[in-house]
Scaffold this motif. Structure first.
Motif, PDB file in Angstrom:
ATOM      1  N   THR A 252       0.840  -1.192   0.000  1.00  0.00           N
ATOM      2  CA  THR A 252       0.000   0.000   0.000  1.00  0.00           C
ATOM      3  C   THR A 252       0.883   1.252   0.000  1.00  0.00           C
ATOM      4  O   THR A 252       1.865   1.328   0.738  1.00  0.00           O
ATOM      5  CB  THR A 252      -0.907   0.019   1.236  1.00  0.00           C
ATOM      6  N   PRO A 253       0.545   2.263  -0.809  1.00  0.00           N
ATOM      7  CA  PRO A 253       1.329   3.495  -0.869  1.00  0.00           C
ATOM      8  C   PRO A 253       0.990   4.451   0.278  1.00  0.00           C
ATOM      9  O   PRO A 253       0.165   4.139   1.148  1.00  0.00           O
ATOM     10  CB  PRO A 253       0.936   4.087  -2.228  1.00  0.00           C
ATOM     11  N   LEU A 254       1.628   5.624   0.266  1.00  0.00           N
ATOM     12  CA  LEU A 254       1.323   6.666   1.251  1.00  0.00           C
ATOM     13  C   LEU A 254      -0.179   6.977   1.248  1.00  0.00           C
ATOM     14  O   LEU A 254      -0.813   6.898   0.195  1.00  0.00           O
ATOM     15  CB  LEU A 254       2.098   7.937   0.932  1.00  0.00           C
ATOM     16  N   PRO A 255      -0.749   7.284   2.437  1.00  0.00           N
ATOM     17  CA  PRO A 255      -0.067   7.599   3.693  1.00  0.00           C
ATOM     18  C   PRO A 255       0.342   6.406   4.528  1.00  0.00           C
ATOM     19  O   PRO A 255       0.750   6.574   5.674  1.00  0.00           O
ATOM     20  CB  PRO A 255      -1.119   8.430   4.428  1.00  0.00           C
ATOM     21  N   THR A 256       0.238   5.186   3.989  1.00  0.00           N
ATOM     22  CA  THR A 256       0.658   4.023   4.767  1.00  0.00           C
ATOM     23  C   THR A 256       2.183   3.913   4.753  1.00  0.00           C
ATOM     24  O   THR A 256       2.860   4.493   3.892  1.00  0.00           O
ATOM     25  CB  THR A 256       0.064   2.717   4.208  1.00  0.00           C
ATOM     26  N   PRO A 257       2.735   3.136   5.670  1.00  0.00           N
ATOM     27  CA  PRO A 257       4.174   2.913   5.693  1.00  0.00           C
ATOM     28  C   PRO A 257       4.602   1.684   4.904  1.00  0.00           C
ATOM     29  O   PRO A 257       5.627   1.071   5.215  1.00  0.00           O
ATOM     30  CB  PRO A 257       4.464   2.738   7.189  1.00  0.00           C
ATOM     31  N   GLY A 258       3.836   1.328   3.878  1.00  0.00           N
ATOM     32  CA  GLY A 258       4.224   0.174   3.072  1.00  0.00           C
ATOM     33  C   GLY A 258       5.636   0.284   2.534  1.00  0.00           C
ATOM     34  O   GLY A 258       6.341  -0.715   2.390  1.00  0.00           O
ATOM     35  N   TRP A 259       6.062   1.521   2.221  1.00  0.00           N
ATOM     36  CA  TRP A 259       7.425   1.732   1.726  1.00  0.00           C
ATOM     37  C   TRP A 259       8.468   1.282   2.746  1.00  0.00           C
ATOM     38  O   TRP A 259       9.575   0.884   2.359  1.00  0.00           O
ATOM     39  CB  TRP A 259       7.636   3.210   1.379  1.00  0.00           C
ATOM     40  N   MET A 260       8.131   1.314   4.041  1.00  0.00           N
ATOM     41  CA  MET A 260       9.088   0.902   5.061  1.00  0.00           C
ATOM     42  C   MET A 260       9.364  -0.593   5.010  1.00  0.00           C
ATOM     43  O   MET A 260      10.483  -1.037   5.294  1.00  0.00           O
ATOM     44  CB  MET A 260       8.599   1.316   6.445  1.00  0.00           C
ATOM     45  N   VAL A 261       8.349  -1.374   4.660  1.00  0.00           N
ATOM     46  CA  VAL A 261       8.567  -2.816   4.461  1.00  0.00           C
ATOM     47  C   VAL A 261       9.503  -3.027   3.275  1.00  0.00           C
ATOM     48  O   VAL A 261      10.441  -3.834   3.331  1.00  0.00           O
ATOM     49  CB  VAL A 261       7.228  -3.535   4.248  1.00  0.00           C
ATOM     50  N   LEU A 262       9.259  -2.290   2.190  1.00  0.00           N
ATOM     51  CA  LEU A 262      10.109  -2.421   1.010  1.00  0.00           C
ATOM     52  C   LEU A 262      11.523  -1.939   1.298  1.00  0.00           C
ATOM     53  O   LEU A 262      12.503  -2.507   0.776  1.00  0.00           O
ATOM     54  CB  LEU A 262       9.506  -1.635  -0.154  1.00  0.00           C
ATOM     55  N   GLN A 263      11.673  -0.904   2.132  1.00  0.00           N
ATOM     56  CA  GLN A 263      13.014  -0.440   2.474  1.00  0.00           C
ATOM     57  C   GLN A 263      13.768  -1.483   3.287  1.00  0.00           C
ATOM     58  O   GLN A 263      14.945  -1.772   3.018  1.00  0.00           O
ATOM     59  CB  GLN A 263      12.955   0.874   3.250  1.00  0.00           C
ATOM     60  N   GLN A 264      13.105  -2.077   4.282  1.00  0.00           N
ATOM     61  CA  GLN A 264      13.758  -3.131   5.058  1.00  0.00           C
ATOM     62  C   GLN A 264      14.146  -4.301   4.155  1.00  0.00           C
ATOM     63  O   GLN A 264      15.214  -4.902   4.324  1.00  0.00           O
ATOM     64  CB  GLN A 264      12.828  -3.616   6.166  1.00  0.00           C
TER      65      GLN A 264
END
Length: 533
Positions: A252-264
């Motif tokens: 899920t994109p912003l405003p969710t933190p889905g990008w944080m899973v992808l960053q990890q």
């Protein structure tokens, strides 16, 4: 592990659902058995969880989903709302606050759940909403027996519940905490469910919207009503994607933190598969990767800027991997749990839904709209900052950052591999990556993955906990020698009970034989159910 944790995965070929409550899973399985698709099942399950897990979710909350269609297309709906049009930092500071309150009208953001459910239904459902939600309306009408989880949630929020007439009338009948098994009828909520089933967007315009806004204005919140109407439209969006272990992860994109899973995932790709599963080196790597993600979130991210893009740039990922390899210090932030519930559904055509919804904290703002049964969220109080100039500073028509996220994994050809999620505040992005590593690096089945020992780094970035001490919370099933090694590596280790890390993960996987395997977290009372035709 307990016998519950060691149970085998559920198996099916016709379809599968998993949720944090047996009745919700049963509702989804029934829809699939009757010929509905995975979107239909998810919508039916979502409505039932308003009754089975009322402290975690509701009409007055937010909702997000990732959907894979049979042709391989992946799309998302992102239902979160704005704060009030008069909600500036100055407004709260003038009233003596150094943080937005967590309870009451001032804590509320425009609910995104009705708009998200409407968009999900319009894009992917095959059955009308009145049909899918009537079971939930009947449950509300006659009263669902109080579960142990609901009793615990009521006790947690008891003082605030007593301060709200709507909550008190349902959850403290006679002025006392309900007993397990005591029916809790909600006739006003039953009526509201039926109204919204006919037209979910009536939540944002007309008499129901006017009642919501009037209640908030009476509580002192600076809503105008215009921001409420603006929340009615949720567009279908493309998923945020990344790669891990040769697979594609859709988030899920912003405003969710889905990008944080992808960053990890990007910070750890190619490393963990060769390490001992949940050994000290692997846990250290994942914990420190999570801390970098929280550091970047606090430094860069708002719901309406490019902070997530900056965090995922190749240069930033390379810099983060170098820090992890060199064991350079990472920043210290804080994280807190949350009260959310999630579910997954997969049908025989390969359509898959990962769905998550929340009131933010237990019973949200502890604030109901009189005569409707609607409990409103406290997402603004939880998610927005009173920090001058910060990209997540509270501002009119700015959505606060979210903790909710959901994911689907496909292979290089776009075929479904896994679908999953977990509630748990800022623990979500950590546990979701742990699930991905269990599944993709180590080949665990879904039940093994959701039951595996869990750990959580405290840093994070929730507004109400910034500045608290850093620690690594880890379940005692991780052997003592590994916990000791983590302490020697500089972590401030706090040992939790065997299944004490919270969360309620749900995963369904599709194996190479075309068999669906499902797992439901033993930390709550959920179940995965398969359907055969």
């Amino acid at each position: 592990m307990s016998a519950q944790a060691l149970r085998p995965p559920a198996l099916a070929t016709g379809g599968m659902v998993a949720s944090s409550h047996p009745l919700a899973s049963q509702a989804g399985a029934r829809v699939l058995a009757d010929g509905g698709n995975a979107v239909d099942a998810a919508l039916a399950m979502a409505a039932v969880t308003w009754l089975t897990l009322p402290g975690q979710c509701g009409i007055g909350g937010d909702a997000f989903a990732v959907v894979r269609d049979p042709d391989g297309t992946v799309w998302t709906v992102n239902g979160s709302g704005y704060g009030p049009d008069g909600g500036t930092s100055a407004f709260y500071r003038e009233r003596g606050f150094d943080a937005i309150p967590l309870d009451g009208a001032l804590a509320v953001a425009v609910p995104g759940a009705p708009a998200a459910l409407s968009a999900l239904h319009a894009r992917g459902a095959s059955r009308p909403l009145p049909e899918l939600w009537e079971a939930a309306a009947r449950l509300a009408e006659r009263g669902l027996p109080c579960s142990a989880k609901t009793r615990t949630d009521v006790r947690t929020a008891l003082t605030a519940i007593h301060g709200d007439a709507g909550l008190a009338s349902v959850y403290t009948p006679g002025g006392t905490v309900p007993h397990v098994g005591e029916r809790l009828p909600q006739r006003d909520l039953a009526d509201t469910i039926r109204v919204l089933a006919r037209d979910p967007k009536s939540f944002y315009a007309g008499s129901l919207a006017e009642r919501c806004v009037a209640a908030l204005q009476a509580g002192g919140a600076p809503f105008t009503g215009d921001e409420w109407q603006a929340g009615a439209e949720v567009a279908v969006e493309a998923a945020l994607t990344g790669s891990y272990a040769g697979a594609t992860v859709h988030q899920t994109p912003l405003p969710t933190p889905g990008w944080m899973v992808l960053q990890q995932a990007a910070l750890s790709d190619g490393v963990l598969a060769s390490e001992q599963w949940l050994g000290a080196t692997a846990v250290d790597r994942m914990a420190r990767a999570a801390t970098i993600a929280f550091e970047d979130r606090l430094r860069w991210c708002g719901s309406d800027n490019d902070g997530a893009d900056r965090a995922l740039t190749p240069a930033n990922i390379a810099a983060g991997r170098a820090r992890l390899e060199n064991r350079s210090p990472v920043g210290a932030f804080t994280v807190s749990g949350g009260d959310t519930t999630s579910l997954v559904a997969v049908d025989a055509e390969g359509r898959a839904v990962s769905f998550i919804h929340s009131l933010a904290f237990t019973f949200g703002a502890k604030f109901t709209v009189p005569g409707t049964g609607i409990v409103l969220n406290n997402r603004l109080g939880r998610g927005a900052y009173l920090m001058d100039g910060h990209p997540n500073e509270v501002a009119p028509r700015r959505k606060p950052l979210h903790t909710l996220n959901a994911w689907i994994v496909t292979d290089s050809a776009g075929e479904l591999k896994h679908v999953g999620n977990t509630p748990g505040g800022d623990g979500q992005v950590q546990w979701n990556f742990q699930l991905l590593s269990h599944l993709l690096d180590h080949g665990l089945d879904p039940q093994q993955a959701v039951s595996a020992p869990r750990f959580t780094v405290f840093p994070g970035s929730d507004a109400d906990v910034l500045g608290q001490p850093t620690e690594l919370r880890i379940e005692e099933r991780v052997p003592e020698e590994i916990r000791s090694s983590l302490a020697e590596r500089g972590h401030r280790v706090t040992t939790l009970d065997a299944f004490g890390a919270d969360g309620s993960a749900q995963v369904v996987s599709l194996d190479e034989r075309g068999v669906l395997l499902g797992g439901s977290d033993p930390r709550q009372e959920g179940v995965a159910l398969g359907v055969e035709f």
